[in-house]
Design a protein around this motif. Structure first.
Motif, PDB file in Angstrom:
ATOM      1  N   THR A   1      19.197  21.993 -27.388  1.00 38.67           N
ATOM      2  CA  THR A   1      18.038  22.878 -27.535  1.00 38.67           C
ATOM      3  C   THR A   1      17.747  23.656 -26.258  1.00 38.67           C
ATOM      4  O   THR A   1      16.798  24.444 -26.204  1.00 38.67           O
TER       5      THR A   1
ATOM      6  N   LEU B   1      16.566  22.570 -23.523  1.00 41.56           N
ATOM      7  CA  LEU B   1      15.463  22.031 -22.728  1.00 41.56           C
ATOM      8  C   LEU B   1      15.996  21.257 -21.524  1.00 41.56           C
ATOM      9  O   LEU B   1      15.253  21.001 -20.575  1.00 41.56           O
TER      10      LEU B   1
ATOM     11  N   ARG C   1      19.826  25.050 -30.653  1.00 41.58           N
ATOM     12  CA  ARG C   1      19.000  24.578 -31.760  1.00 41.58           C
ATOM     13  C   ARG C   1      17.531  24.761 -31.390  1.00 41.58           C
ATOM     14  O   ARG C   1      17.163  24.721 -30.210  1.00 41.58           O
ATOM     15  N   PRO C   2      16.656  24.972 -32.369  1.00 41.52           N
ATOM     16  CA  PRO C   2      15.225  25.131 -32.072  1.00 41.52           C
ATOM     17  C   PRO C   2      14.643  23.861 -31.475  1.00 41.52           C
ATOM     18  O   PRO C   2      15.061  22.747 -31.836  1.00 41.52           O
ATOM     19  N   VAL C   3      13.680  24.004 -30.590  1.00 46.15           N
ATOM     20  CA  VAL C   3      13.136  22.842 -29.887  1.00 46.15           C
ATOM     21  C   VAL C   3      12.463  21.857 -30.839  1.00 46.15           C
ATOM     22  O   VAL C   3      12.359  20.659 -30.533  1.00 46.15           O
ATOM     23  N   GLU C   4      11.998  22.323 -31.995  1.00 43.57           N
ATOM     24  CA  GLU C   4      11.363  21.417 -32.963  1.00 43.57           C
ATOM     25  C   GLU C   4      12.277  20.257 -33.334  1.00 43.57           C
ATOM     26  O   GLU C   4      11.808  19.135 -33.547  1.00 43.57           O
TER      27      GLU C   4
ATOM     28  N   ILE D   1       4.168  24.404 -29.407  1.00 42.51           N
ATOM     29  CA  ILE D   1       5.615  24.338 -29.622  1.00 42.51           C
ATOM     30  C   ILE D   1       6.265  25.651 -29.196  1.00 42.51           C
ATOM     31  O   ILE D   1       7.357  25.660 -28.612  1.00 42.51           O
ATOM     32  N   LYS D   2       5.582  26.765 -29.458  1.00 41.54           N
ATOM     33  CA  LYS D   2       6.101  28.073 -29.030  1.00 41.54           C
ATOM     34  C   LYS D   2       6.226  28.132 -27.502  1.00 41.54           C
ATOM     35  O   LYS D   2       7.164  28.732 -26.964  1.00 41.54           O
TER      36      LYS D   2
ATOM     37  N   GLN E   1       9.286  26.251 -26.654  1.00 42.44           N
ATOM     38  CA  GLN E   1      10.454  27.076 -26.976  1.00 42.44           C
ATOM     39  C   GLN E   1      10.669  28.132 -25.889  1.00 42.44           C
ATOM     40  O   GLN E   1      11.816  28.456 -25.539  1.00 42.44           O
TER      41      GLN E   1
ATOM     42  N   ALA F   1      12.687  26.685 -23.123  1.00 46.17           N
ATOM     43  CA  ALA F   1      14.112  26.664 -23.455  1.00 46.17           C
ATOM     44  C   ALA F   1      14.718  28.059 -23.342  1.00 46.17           C
ATOM     45  O   ALA F   1      15.833  28.228 -22.814  1.00 46.17           O
ATOM     46  N   ASP F   2      13.987  29.072 -23.811  1.00 54.38           N
ATOM     47  CA  ASP F   2      14.484  30.448 -23.750  1.00 54.38           C
ATOM     48  C   ASP F   2      14.660  30.894 -22.297  1.00 54.38           C
ATOM     49  O   ASP F   2      15.616  31.614 -21.961  1.00 54.38           O
TER      50      ASP F   2
END
Length: 296
Positions: free
Chosen positions: A231, A233, A254-257, A279-280, A283, A286-287
């Motif tokens: 993800t 992270l 993969r999405p952090v969720e 959560i955004k 994310q 991570a981005d």
């Protein structure tokens, strides 16, 4: 004919939890550094579960330091070996948690690196003070619930970002700094081997998911470690003389969720009003890693 598995130099007869991240981290570290290693181990879960008096799981020389002085003790071990004319190829490796590394012991560690002592420091980052009750450390990620940063009516958990410890150690002029993950054993062993063969103070920051403190099934430790990398992270990279030289690419992040939902410490983000916005924000971390480290 297959090659025999390398020795681990730490026995399975310890009292760690099933799926213990510290046991994995110590095992992979010693498989990388080899048998001619002296381990300095500050107070923490690894120390407590590997050396319950009068027993020890260690199969290499081992010394326990206080929370705050592992860097100083490692410096003393190196100086003693030099004085005895026995330094040769002996590796000195500190294996400490995020609390003793990033918080309580950062002063002694900084001094040791500034002086240029020849040893490798491996931080097992399980992202909280697990041995004393899952309190927040400066390694605790944004949004995680701990006993001192609990999620509740007016809180989404830890409000602060993780301290960028690899950047801090690189700023000390370390010739080699790397991140690792217990979810990628061969990569971690390779980096430890490389670090211990370089003259001077070197640093490995290893991600180590804690089944007890994070709240996940004991069989999922390595799976969750891999998810953190997938993800973005937890970026895997190497730095030599302050410059990033190697990065593990993530083709399809993969999405952090997918990572967050596996752990009880992030459960509130999926149940509380406003959790989606939090959560955004994660994310976005991570981005940023993808962009900053060139993970794609």
């Amino acid at each position: 004919m297959s090659k025999p598995a390398p020795k681990t130099y730490i026995s399975s007869g310890h009292s760690g939890c099933a799926g213990c991240c510290d046991a994995f981290a110590a095992k992979f570290t010693l498989m990388g550094s080899g048998p001619d290693t002296i381990v300095v181990n500050p107070t923490g879960c690894l120390e407590a579960m590997s050396t319950p008096f009068p027993n020890s799981a260690w199969q290499v020389p081992w010394i326990h330091s206080l929370f705050e002085n592992a860097g100083a003790v490692a410096s003393g071990v190196e100086a003693a070996l030099k004085a005895l004319g026995r330094k040769n190829n002996t590796k000195i490796v500190v294996i400490g948690g995020d609390g003793s590394t990033m918080d309580i012991g950062i002063g002694a560690l900084s001094g040791a690196f500034e002086r240029g002592h020849d040893f490798t420091y491996v931080c097992m980052d399980n992202e909280a003070y697990m041995n004393t009750g899952i309190q927040r450390s400066s390694g605790t990620p944004y949004g995680a619930s701990t006993t001192t940063s609990p999620a509740g009516k007016i809180s989404f958990g830890n409000p602060r970002p993780k301290k960028d410890m690899p950047a801090i150690m690189a700023a000390h002029g370390s010739p080699y700094v790397a991140t690792a993950s217990i979810g990628y054993p061969r990569d971690m062993m390779r980096k430890v081997k490389k670090a211990t063969e370089i003259v001077g103070p070197t640093y490995i920051h290893a991600h180590a998911p804690c089944t007890t403190g994070w709240g996940f099934d004991t069989s999922k430790t390595l799976e969750i470690a891999k998810l953190a990398v997938e993800t973005c992270l937890w970026p895997l990279y190497e730095m030599e003389n302050g410059e990033i030289t190697q990065v593990r690419k993530i083709k399809n992040p993969r999405p952090v969720e997918e990572y967050l939902k596996t752990q009880k410490r992030f459960k509130h983000l999926f149940t509380m009003e406003g959790g989606e916005e939090e959560i955004k924000k994660i994310q976005a971390i991570a981005d940023w890693n993808i962009e900053h480290f060139g993970l794609q």
